[in-house]
Write a protein that holds these residues in place. Structure first.
Motif, PDB file in Angstrom:
ATOM      1  N   LYS A 150       4.665   8.112  -2.063  1.00 48.95           N
ATOM      2  CA  LYS A 150       5.556   9.106  -1.463  1.00 48.95           C
ATOM      3  C   LYS A 150       6.425   9.738  -2.538  1.00 48.95           C
ATOM      4  O   LYS A 150       6.948   9.053  -3.422  1.00 48.95           O
ATOM      5  N   HIS A 153       0.897  11.102  -1.190  1.00 51.60           N
ATOM      6  CA  HIS A 153      -0.386  11.277  -1.863  1.00 51.60           C
ATOM      7  C   HIS A 153      -1.139   9.956  -1.916  1.00 51.60           C
ATOM      8  O   HIS A 153      -0.531   8.887  -1.987  1.00 51.60           O
ATOM      9  N   THR A 154      -2.450  10.030  -1.908  1.00 49.48           N
ATOM     10  CA  THR A 154      -3.295   8.852  -2.084  1.00 49.48           C
ATOM     11  C   THR A 154      -3.859   8.855  -3.499  1.00 49.48           C
ATOM     12  O   THR A 154      -4.398   9.864  -3.954  1.00 49.48           O
ATOM     13  N   ARG A 194      -6.284   6.802  -6.399  1.00 48.20           N
ATOM     14  CA  ARG A 194      -7.296   5.799  -6.731  1.00 48.20           C
ATOM     15  C   ARG A 194      -7.471   5.784  -8.239  1.00 48.20           C
ATOM     16  O   ARG A 194      -7.473   6.839  -8.874  1.00 48.20           O
ATOM     17  N   GLY A 240       0.779  -1.234   0.000  1.00 42.81           N
ATOM     18  CA  GLY A 240       0.000   0.000   0.000  1.00 42.81           C
ATOM     19  C   GLY A 240       0.804   1.273   0.000  1.00 42.81           C
ATOM     20  O   GLY A 240       0.242   2.366   0.042  1.00 42.81           O
ATOM     21  N   LEU A 241       2.154   1.193  -0.082  1.00 41.91           N
ATOM     22  CA  LEU A 241       2.989   2.393  -0.088  1.00 41.91           C
ATOM     23  C   LEU A 241       4.097   2.253  -1.128  1.00 41.91           C
ATOM     24  O   LEU A 241       4.869   1.291  -1.103  1.00 41.91           O
ATOM     25  N   GLU A 294      -6.157   1.302  -5.047  1.00 42.58           N
ATOM     26  CA  GLU A 294      -5.850   2.462  -4.205  1.00 42.58           C
ATOM     27  C   GLU A 294      -4.494   2.257  -3.554  1.00 42.58           C
ATOM     28  O   GLU A 294      -4.196   1.180  -3.038  1.00 42.58           O
ATOM     29  N   VAL A 295      -3.651   3.295  -3.583  1.00 40.58           N
ATOM     30  CA  VAL A 295      -2.311   3.172  -3.035  1.00 40.58           C
ATOM     31  C   VAL A 295      -1.814   4.548  -2.597  1.00 40.58           C
ATOM     32  O   VAL A 295      -2.243   5.572  -3.140  1.00 40.58           O
ATOM     33  N   ARG A 296      -0.922   4.575  -1.620  1.00 44.34           N
ATOM     34  CA  ARG A 296      -0.269   5.815  -1.199  1.00 44.34           C
ATOM     35  C   ARG A 296       1.087   5.886  -1.875  1.00 44.34           C
ATOM     36  O   ARG A 296       1.806   4.898  -1.955  1.00 44.34           O
ATOM     37  N   ALA A 349       0.760   4.663  -9.971  1.00 41.15           N
ATOM     38  CA  ALA A 349      -0.163   3.695  -9.377  1.00 41.15           C
ATOM     39  C   ALA A 349      -0.561   2.643 -10.413  1.00 41.15           C
ATOM     40  O   ALA A 349      -0.603   1.441 -10.113  1.00 41.15           O
ATOM     41  N   THR A 371      -5.501  11.688  -7.856  1.00 46.44           N
ATOM     42  CA  THR A 371      -4.627  11.798  -6.690  1.00 46.44           C
ATOM     43  C   THR A 371      -4.942  13.061  -5.915  1.00 46.44           C
ATOM     44  O   THR A 371      -5.461  14.042  -6.467  1.00 46.44           O
ATOM     45  N   ASP A 372      -4.632  13.035  -4.632  1.00 45.13           N
ATOM     46  CA  ASP A 372      -4.846  14.222  -3.801  1.00 45.13           C
ATOM     47  C   ASP A 372      -3.543  15.000  -3.627  1.00 45.13           C
ATOM     48  O   ASP A 372      -2.453  14.458  -3.715  1.00 45.13           O
TER      49      ASP A 372
END
Length: 323
Positions: free
Chosen positions: A146, A152-153, A155, A104-105, A142-144, A129, A168-169
């Motif tokens: 760096k 950022h997250t 989807r 997840g990262l 969904e993944v974070r 991603a 992304t955010d």
């Protein structure tokens, strides 16, 4: 003439160019693995970089070569200059290395076409991603991720026809503190800038947004670079508006003219929200390569758009092809 890979010469050749052969039983997923060459050598005649494997992905025309996290960081500036040239090589806006840190990262490092390193890239984050998913580094949508400027997250959804939609955010951008100094220096150098239509925005990268600018993005970029206020210059977005439609021309630090810029789209939306369209929370930014959508929600900004994997490549110059 094909060389027998099992002969002594063939074995030696395979060893000394550091090739990676895919021995997995399940080959349904894309395999990209770039470990170092023999004895850890990564430059010179036996360098593994001579056979780098990559996936080229474009987001609104902003294209990068994506490589695995075992690609040596020290070689990426050289690789970017060598393989991003559009006339003598593969061609791209840069190289992005995607490393899996944990489930997840991911950790993304971006190197521009001129070999310089960038701190963040909105389109690169969104595409990383998808790259991780296609290479089996992640299974979820969904993944974070760096970067050197933050986490950022992301989807994404698969749309079919080899297309994805990825969002992304970003944290809320902020005005750059050097804006007044920059404007003063530009005026002294003979470039008139209307303070009401000129914004310097920090959203991980520095952007200069010019509303209804009279010159090209490249001209503004060169003028800003000459001031030496920012190391390597700043990304520039020249914006034209026609009613509710927003058009943007881009010149990026390290890559110069590009078809789009994700963090640039965010900077443009931020400038417009603080000037022409203060009540709007969603902006469709039309760039040469496509449309990027920016949404403001609370203290965050969301960047969305299409992602298209273009090709899988292997730069091994020692392969012999029988057609």
């Amino acid at each position: 003439r094909s060389q027998n890979p099992l002969s002594p010469k063939g074995k030696a050749r395979r060893f000394f160019v550091g090739l990676i052969f895919d021995r997995r039983k399940d080959k349904s997923k894309l395999h990209i693995h770039n470990r170092q060459g023999p004895l850890g050598i990564t430059r010179g005649p036996f360098a593994y970089i001579r056979c780098m494997k990559f996936l080229k992905i474009q987001a609104a025309g902003n294209d990068y070569l994506y490589v695995s996290g075992d690609t040596p960081l020290s070689d990426l500036p050289y690789l970017a200059e060598k393989y991003c040239d559009r006339r003598s090589s593969v061609g791209a806006d840069g190289i992005i290395r995607v490393e899996k840190i944990s489930d997840g990262l991911l950790f993304m490092r971006i190197f521009n076409a001129d070999g310089s390193e960038g701190k963040t890239c909105g389109n690169g984050i969104r595409s990383s991603a998808v790259f991780a998913y296609l290479t089996n580094a992640i299974e979820s949508n969904e993944v974070r991720i760096k970067t050197l400027s933050g986490v950022h997250t992301v989807r994404f959804d698969r749309l079919g026809d080899n297309r994805y939609y990825s969002v992304t955010d970003f944290p809320m951008p902020s005005p750059d503190k050097n804006a007044d100094i920059l404007i003063e220096k530009l005026q002294k150098d003979g470039l008139y800038v209307d303070k009401r239509n000129f914004f310097t925005v920090n959203n991980g990268n520095i952007h200069a947004v010019v509303l209804n600018g009279k010159r090209s993005a490249t001209e503004y970029f060169e003028a800003i670079k000459k001031t030496n206020i920012y190391d390597g210059g700043a990304n520039v977005e020249v914006v034209k508006t026609d009613g509710d439609e927003i058009f943007c021309e881009v010149c990026e630090r390290g890559s110069l003219t590009t078809l789009s810029c994700g963090s640039g789209a965010i900077a443009v939306a931020y400038a417009l929200k603080n000037s022409l369209y203060p009540s709007r929370n969603e902006y469709d930014i039309k760039m040469a390569g496509g449309v990027l959508t920016v949404k403001f929600e609370g203290e965050k900004v969301f960047l969305g758009g299409l992602i298209t994997p273009v090709l899988y490549g292997d730069t091994n110059i020692n392969k012999e092809f029988n057609v």
